[in-house]
Design an enzyme around this catalytic site. Structure first.
Site, PDB file in Angstrom:
ATOM      1  N   GLU A 105      -3.059  21.770  91.008  1.00 38.82           N
ATOM      2  CA  GLU A 105      -3.978  22.460  91.908  1.00 38.82           C
ATOM      3  C   GLU A 105      -3.584  23.921  91.798  1.00 38.82           C
ATOM      4  OE1 GLU A 105      -3.586  21.648  96.184  1.00 38.82           O
ATOM      5  OE2 GLU A 105      -4.331  23.698  96.074  1.00 38.82           O
TER       6      GLU A 105
ATOM      7  N   CYS B  21      -4.239  27.440 100.024  1.00 39.73           N
ATOM      8  CA  CYS B  21      -5.118  27.295  98.853  1.00 39.73           C
ATOM      9  C   CYS B  21      -6.573  27.259  99.278  1.00 39.73           C
ATOM     10  CB  CYS B  21      -4.739  26.057  98.060  1.00 39.73           C
ATOM     11  SG  CYS B  21      -4.190  24.710  99.075  1.00 39.73           S
TER      12      CYS B  21
HETATM   13  P1  NAP Z   1       4.493  29.142  90.662  1.00 40.90           P
HETATM   14  O1  NAP Z   1       5.092  30.403  90.193  1.00 40.90           O
HETATM   15  O2  NAP Z   1       3.376  28.585  89.850  1.00 40.90           O
HETATM   16  O3  NAP Z   1       5.677  28.058  90.742  1.00 40.90           O
HETATM   17  C1  NAP Z   1       5.431  26.709  91.102  1.00 40.90           C
HETATM   18  C2  NAP Z   1       6.478  25.831  90.438  1.00 40.90           C
HETATM   19  O4  NAP Z   1       6.295  25.809  89.038  1.00 40.90           O
HETATM   20  C3  NAP Z   1       7.902  26.299  90.664  1.00 40.90           C
HETATM   21  O5  NAP Z   1       8.725  25.157  90.750  1.00 40.90           O
HETATM   22  C4  NAP Z   1       8.209  27.084  89.423  1.00 40.90           C
HETATM   23  O6  NAP Z   1       9.580  27.127  89.124  1.00 40.90           O
HETATM   24  C5  NAP Z   1       7.463  26.280  88.383  1.00 40.90           C
HETATM   25  N1  NAP Z   1       6.997  27.079  87.252  1.00 40.90           N
HETATM   26  C6  NAP Z   1       6.140  28.132  87.306  1.00 40.90           C
HETATM   27  N2  NAP Z   1       5.890  28.595  86.072  1.00 40.90           N
HETATM   28  C7  NAP Z   1       6.604  27.823  85.223  1.00 40.90           C
HETATM   29  C8  NAP Z   1       6.755  27.803  83.820  1.00 40.90           C
HETATM   30  N3  NAP Z   1       6.133  28.688  83.037  1.00 40.90           N
HETATM   31  N4  NAP Z   1       7.561  26.863  83.278  1.00 40.90           N
HETATM   32  C9  NAP Z   1       8.204  25.975  84.065  1.00 40.90           C
HETATM   33  N5  NAP Z   1       8.113  25.948  85.399  1.00 40.90           N
HETATM   34  C10 NAP Z   1       7.311  26.852  85.984  1.00 40.90           C
HETATM   35  O7  NAP Z   1       3.959  29.241  92.131  1.00 40.90           O
HETATM   36  P2  NAP Z   1       4.688  29.789  93.461  1.00 40.90           P
HETATM   37  O8  NAP Z   1       6.079  30.215  93.195  1.00 40.90           O
HETATM   38  O9  NAP Z   1       4.493  28.753  94.456  1.00 40.90           O
HETATM   39  O10 NAP Z   1       3.827  31.027  93.913  1.00 40.90           O
HETATM   40  C11 NAP Z   1       3.464  32.077  93.046  1.00 40.90           C
HETATM   41  C12 NAP Z   1       1.966  32.290  93.103  1.00 40.90           C
HETATM   42  O11 NAP Z   1       1.294  31.029  93.010  1.00 40.90           O
HETATM   43  C13 NAP Z   1       1.425  32.874  94.378  1.00 40.90           C
HETATM   44  O12 NAP Z   1       1.496  34.256  94.424  1.00 40.90           O
HETATM   45  C14 NAP Z   1       0.008  32.363  94.375  1.00 40.90           C
HETATM   46  O13 NAP Z   1      -0.801  33.231  93.616  1.00 40.90           O
HETATM   47  C15 NAP Z   1       0.059  31.062  93.693  1.00 40.90           C
HETATM   48  N6  NAP Z   1       0.003  29.890  94.591  1.00 40.90           N
HETATM   49  C16 NAP Z   1      -1.181  29.282  94.751  1.00 40.90           C
HETATM   50  C17 NAP Z   1      -1.282  28.166  95.554  1.00 40.90           C
HETATM   51  C18 NAP Z   1      -2.570  27.457  95.718  1.00 40.90           C
HETATM   52  O14 NAP Z   1      -2.593  26.497  96.452  1.00 40.90           O
HETATM   53  N7  NAP Z   1      -3.622  27.854  95.086  1.00 40.90           N
HETATM   54  C19 NAP Z   1      -0.169  27.666  96.225  1.00 40.90           C
HETATM   55  C20 NAP Z   1       1.058  28.299  96.049  1.00 40.90           C
HETATM   56  C21 NAP Z   1       1.106  29.415  95.215  1.00 40.90           C
HETATM   57  P3  NAP Z   1      10.578  28.199  89.830  1.00 40.90           P
HETATM   58  O15 NAP Z   1      10.825  27.664  91.207  1.00 40.90           O
HETATM   59  O16 NAP Z   1      11.774  28.134  88.989  1.00 40.90           O
HETATM   60  O17 NAP Z   1       9.872  29.499  89.806  1.00 40.90           O
END
Ligand code: NAP
Length: 508
Positions: free
Chosen positions: A268, A305
């Site tokens: 998602e 979200c």
């Molecule tokens: P994220 O950066 O996508 O991280 C989510 C999970 O995926 C974390 O466990 C992260 O690990 C891992 N991850 C991310 N990129 C990866 C990669 N290239 N390879 C391996 N693992 C990876 O999301 P977030 O930290 O929750 O938030 C960052 C941004 O996500 C927000 O600013 C927002 O834009 C978006 N977000 C959207 C929603 C939604 O519902 N639409 C919800 C939450 C966040 P690490 O913990 O090691 O970083």
């Protein structure tokens, strides 16, 4: 456990198949308040250990009676409740979310576990079918055919930053996978490792109390990207549940697709949840709609979200909406965001939108470090249609009003949206004709359609769909909230002419 909230001091270890395991390296948490703690950094080697244990557990867990799995889910809920004050304490410190939100989310998490327990007890999700043999049929006989849904095997779950309980360690993905009969390996989110640890402790207690195989659940703390990458690529993992960013989710989705055995990635990823404000409704209660929108937009610092980031309105109604929303948003102070990274991504998003061609400021504010304050912008339908990037999600309390000159332009704007979790119509009886024109368009765009409400606040129930066409989700046939979420971790198997004694328990 119960007792005082501060009884809990995290030890910082991973939970691998019932054992608390140290790491060679540690990372320090970065809480919004209170003390920081050290946590073990995950490694691909630990991922392998957890996945091997999960596969081993599947041979028991995937075949036990549904009633036993349901009791396990109920016991997890009880164990989470027993740790309520400690979960709220560490959760509020790590995320900056208020205690009332953590408490509400805890209720949602335990309610979700119990809902899945009840769902599998009833057994309708199995979709059992039988085509009895027709030995005399001409020109060819028909064999005896049975069909039932079976669990797929070990599932990987990524904890979400914005729901430390309801979409994380024992959240909806974990609850639905365990309900289906699939062991779970969670990659904890590095923004709330202590919350992850105490919830994992509750699951471990439930495993011990109900005699489940130890490999049915593992939590590997994050800290490094290779943990998530190793997890989705592990050959024993059969599906992934993920909530997070478009960039991170897409990278992991691509890894799943590139495996020699590709697996489904239920991600998602991003949604801006457009609202269409139709003229009769705006004439009757435009100011009320504007104030309501401001409340939904700023709930939880806009970190939902389902945050309704876009309002599409006729030019003649735009000022009413803008004034009411601006007045309500001006009263909202700074709110702390989940992480420094999310706060910095929000500021980048504000800058990107404000620099868009034809974008006008309605309300600007100052936000520093880990804080967010609301921003409101306005753009014409013509400029919106010419700038695709305005449709990218800004995670935080930012609203954009898109003003259209007539109904035809409103329909064009509706066509321009990418896949969404939700789309909303604000309408009165006199708007029915325009509503009927918009409906088939937004139905192709979104998983949930609302009238006269706001999309934040997702009911966990049988009819809920929390998903939608890409990029809202990577798999539009699925939902990550509600009982239908269990279907992601099941696959139909047909049994032809099998003796009754060999059929799965659920068909006997
Ligand atoms: P994220 O950066 O996508 O991280 C989510 C999970 O995926 C974390 O466990 C992260 O690990 C891992 N991850 C991310 N990129 C990866 C990669 N290239 N390879 C391996 N693992 C990876 O999301 P977030 O930290 O929750 O938030 C960052 C941004 O996500 C927000 O600013 C927002 O834009 C978006 N977000 C959207 C929603 C939604 O519902 N639409 C919800 C939450 C966040 P690490 O913990 O090691 O970083």
């Amino acid at each position: 456990m119960n007792g005082s909230a501060t009884d809990f001091t995290p030890h910082g270890r991973h939970l691998i198949a019932g054992d608390w395991v140290e790491g060679a390296a540690t990372f320090r948490s970065d809480p919004a308040s209170g003390p920081a703690f050290d946590y073990a950094v995950g490694t691909p080697h630990l991922v392998d250990r957890a996945c091997v244990a999960a596969e081993e557990a599947f041979w028991t867990y995937g075949y036990i009676a549904r009633a036993a799995r349901a009791d396990f889910l109920d016991t997890i809920a009880d164990e989470i409740e027993a740790r309520g004050p400690q979960i709220t304490w560490i959760g509020t410190a790590e995320t900056g979310l208020p205690a009332a939100r953590l408490e509400g989310e805890r209720g949602r998490t335990t309610g979700q576990l119990r809902l899945f327990a009840e769902h599998i007890r009833k057994g309708e999700y199995l979709d059992r079918r039988h085509d009895p043999a027709l030995p005399e049929r001409q020109p060819a006989s028909r064999p005896d055919l049975w069909m039932v849904q079976r669990p797929i095997g070990p599932v990987a779950v990524f904890g979400a930053s914005n729901f430390p309980l309801a979409f994380s360690t024992a959240g909806g993905d974990t609850a639905s996978a365990l309900a289906a009969g699939c062991p779970v390996v969670v990659k904890g989110h590095s923004a709330h490792p202590g919350t992850g640890e105490i919830v994992a402790e509750a699951i471990k207690a439930a495993v011990d109390k109900t005699g489940m195989p130890k490999g049915v659940f593992s939590l590997i703390q994050g800290g490094k990207r290779d943990v998530g990458q190793a997890l989705v690529q592990h050959p024993l993992i059969k599906a992934v549940g993920f909530t997070g960013s478009l960039g991170g989710g897409r990278a992991l989705f691509d890894l799943c697709a590139q495996r020699s055995e590709p697996i489904p990635f239920f991600g998602e990823l991003g949604s801006i949840n457009p609202m269409f404000l139709l003229p009769e409704a705006m004439s009757a209660r435009g100011a009320e709609i504007g104030a309501g929108w401001a409340g939904s937009l700023t709930m939880g610092a806009g970190q939902f979200c389902t945050n309704p980031g876009i309002a599409v309105v006729l030019e003649k109604d735009a000022d009413t909406l803008a004034e009411a929303a601006k007045a309500a948003l001006s009263d909202v102070g700074a709110q702390v965001m989940l992480t420094d990274g999310i706060a910095s991504a929000y500021r980048d998003g504000v800058e990107r939108v404000s620099n868009g061609t034809g974008v006008r400021e309605v309300l600007t504010s100052m936000c520093n470090q880990r804080d967010a304050t609301p921003f409101l912008f306005m753009v014409s339908g013509k400029d919106w249609l010419g700038n695709h990037a305005l449709g990218d999600e800004v995670f935080g309390p930012l609203g954009l009003i898109v003003t259209v000159k007539d109904e035809a332009e409103m329909l064009k704007v509706a066509h321009s949206f990418e896949g969404q979790l939700t789309a909303t119509l604000h309408m009165d009886d006199g708007d029915a004709e325009l509503g009927r024109k918009l409906l088939p368009i937004i139905e192709r765009k979104a998983g949930r359609l609302l009238a006269n409400g706001f999309p934040t606040g997702v009911e966990v129930c049988d009819t809920m769909v929390h998903g939608g066409p890409y990029p809202a989700s990577t798999n539009f046939g699925a939902t990550s909230v509600g009982t239908l979420a269990i279907r992601r971790f099941l696959r139909p198997v047909c049994y032809q002419n099998l003796p009754g004694a060999l059929l799965p328990e659920d068909l006997r």
